[in-house]
Design a protein around this motif. Structure first.
Motif, mmCIF file in Angstrom:
data_model
loop_
_atom_site.group_PDB
_atom_site.id
_atom_site.type_symbol
_atom_site.label_atom_id
_atom_site.label_comp_id
_atom_site.label_asym_id
_atom_site.label_seq_id
_atom_site.Cartn_x
_atom_site.Cartn_y
_atom_site.Cartn_z
ATOM 1 N N GLY A 15 0.930 -1.145 -0.084
ATOM 2 C CA GLY A 15 -0.002 -0.081 0.035
ATOM 3 C C GLY A 15 1.097 0.985 0.008
ATOM 4 O O GLY A 15 2.240 1.214 -0.062
ATOM 5 N N PRO A 16 0.249 2.440 0.035
ATOM 6 C CA PRO A 16 1.118 3.664 0.054
ATOM 7 C C PRO A 16 1.899 3.737 1.329
ATOM 8 O O PRO A 16 1.386 3.498 2.467
ATOM 9 N N VAL A 17 2.990 4.205 1.194
ATOM 10 C CA VAL A 17 3.991 4.482 2.235
ATOM 11 C C VAL A 17 4.002 5.952 2.561
ATOM 12 O O VAL A 17 4.368 6.648 1.460
ATOM 13 N N GLU A 18 3.624 6.507 3.717
ATOM 14 C CA GLU A 18 3.986 7.798 3.850
ATOM 15 C C GLU A 18 4.947 8.341 4.854
ATOM 16 O O GLU A 18 5.026 7.573 5.809
ATOM 17 N N ALA A 19 5.834 9.463 4.475
ATOM 18 C CA ALA A 19 6.662 9.798 5.228
ATOM 19 C C ALA A 19 6.839 11.277 4.985
ATOM 20 O O ALA A 19 7.335 11.774 4.075
ATOM 21 N N GLY A 20 6.030 12.176 6.092
ATOM 22 C CA GLY A 20 5.742 13.537 5.781
ATOM 23 C C GLY A 20 5.037 13.787 4.713
ATOM 24 O O GLY A 20 3.896 13.152 4.244
ATOM 25 N N ASP A 21 5.680 14.470 3.666
ATOM 26 C CA ASP A 21 4.977 15.023 2.410
ATOM 27 C C ASP A 21 5.208 14.194 1.328
ATOM 28 O O ASP A 21 4.762 14.172 0.078
ATOM 29 N N ILE A 22 5.939 13.049 1.810
ATOM 30 C CA ILE A 22 6.321 11.977 0.451
ATOM 31 C C ILE A 22 5.617 10.696 0.701
ATOM 32 O O ILE A 22 5.126 10.427 1.744
ATOM 33 N N VAL A 23 4.777 10.246 -0.561
ATOM 34 C CA VAL A 23 4.170 9.293 -0.762
ATOM 35 C C VAL A 23 4.605 8.163 -1.468
ATOM 36 O O VAL A 23 4.911 8.647 -2.680
ATOM 37 N N ILE A 24 4.959 7.027 -0.993
ATOM 38 C CA ILE A 24 5.740 5.954 -1.726
ATOM 39 C C ILE A 24 4.613 5.065 -2.410
ATOM 40 O O ILE A 24 4.024 4.541 -1.692
#
Ligand SMILES: C[S@@+](CC[C@H](N)C(=O)[O-])C[C@H]1O[C@@H](n2cnc3c(N)ncnc32)[C@H](O)[C@@H]1O
Length: 250
Positions: A65-74
């Motif tokens: 699924g999506p991985v979110e780190a701050g404003d970054i979505v992987i």
């Protein structure tokens, strides 16, 4: 996706692994040897059977699924992305009626289909149609603010969507697929103006509870149409009409 099931003696299997190093899944061991599966056919070996493993594959894919780190979505590369700037128009993806349409679009829309989105709001369904490979896409709405936001969101996503102020009766021509996330009161007035706008495929959403669904189905039946698919989420219903097609077969 297919998996190929083979059986070999244990020694033969280890020999195969030593030479080929193929990824495989052992299914079981018995007196007749080891039964195992691969996701590619093995040269020179006849499989015992070939199985469809769509669900395992989907399960495997859904783990990324999506991985979110701050404003970054992987995101993994098979995910399709739609950007929606929060605004006044309906259609952020948070409401079940919108999400039901997004699911239905993935079943009903074929590459190159022309799409009309009646009540486009933020443009979310029109933009998603483009992202899924639609050809010409038109989104109409009776709200000027919605049309403005539809244009802005289409630009944001780098897709060509015609966002137009208007009602179904203002639309000329026909489309392969019409999607309409409205409500029963609007369908009572406008359904019969929407029906001539599609060559045969429709997605209707915004129906709450069995009462709305039954009334809507009666409206369809009066024009000789029947639901081919009914989607439900949190008491909301979405009705597909026409051929959802075989996405696997292209
Ligand atoms: C529930 S929102 C759907 C927005 C978006 N398509 C979605 O699925 O999230 C319904 C939209 O239909 C518009 N609308 C209502 N009646 C309409 C009509 N007769 N013709 C065109 N648009 C209409 C509203 O202005 C509103 O933007």
């Amino acid at each position: 996706m297919k998996r190929y099931v083979y059986r070999l003696g244990e020694e033969e299997l280890w020999e195969l692994l030593a030479h080929e190093g193929v990824p495989l899944q052992v299914i079981g061991k018995g007196s007749c040897g080891v039964e195992f599966a691969t996701y590619e056919p093995l040269k020179g070996l006849r499989p015992l059977r070939i199985e469809e493993v769509r669900e395992d594959w989907e399960e495997w894919r859904s783990a990324f699924g999506p991985v979110e780190a701050g404003d970054i979505v992987i995101l993994p590369p098979w995910k399709k992305v739609v950007f929606i700037k929060p605004g006044m128009a309906f259609g952020t993806g948070l409401h079940p009626t919108t999400r039901l349409c997004l699911s239905a679009l993935q079943e009903f829309l074929k590459e190159g289909d022309s799409v009309l989105d009646v009540g486009t709001g933020s443009g979310i369904l029109a933009i998603a149609s483009k992202v899924l490979g639609a050809g010409r896409v038109v989104g109409i709405d009776i709200s000027e603010e919605a049309v403005r936001e539809c244009r802005e969101n289409a630009r944001l996503n780098g897709v060509d969507v015609e966002c137009v102020l208007g009602r179904p009766e203002d639309v000329e021509g026909t489309f392969d697929l019409v999607v309409a996330n409205l409500e029963i009161g609007v369908f009572r007035k406008d359904l019969y103006a929407i029906l001539p706008l599609s060559k045969g495929k429709f997605i209707f959403s915004g129906l709450y509870g069995k009462g709305d669904l039954e009334e809507f189905t009666r409206l369809l039946l009066r024009r000789g149409l029947k639901p081919s698919r009914i989607f439900e989420d949190e008491g909301w219903f979405c009705v597909g009409v026409g051929d959802a097609g075989d996405k696997e077969g292209g």
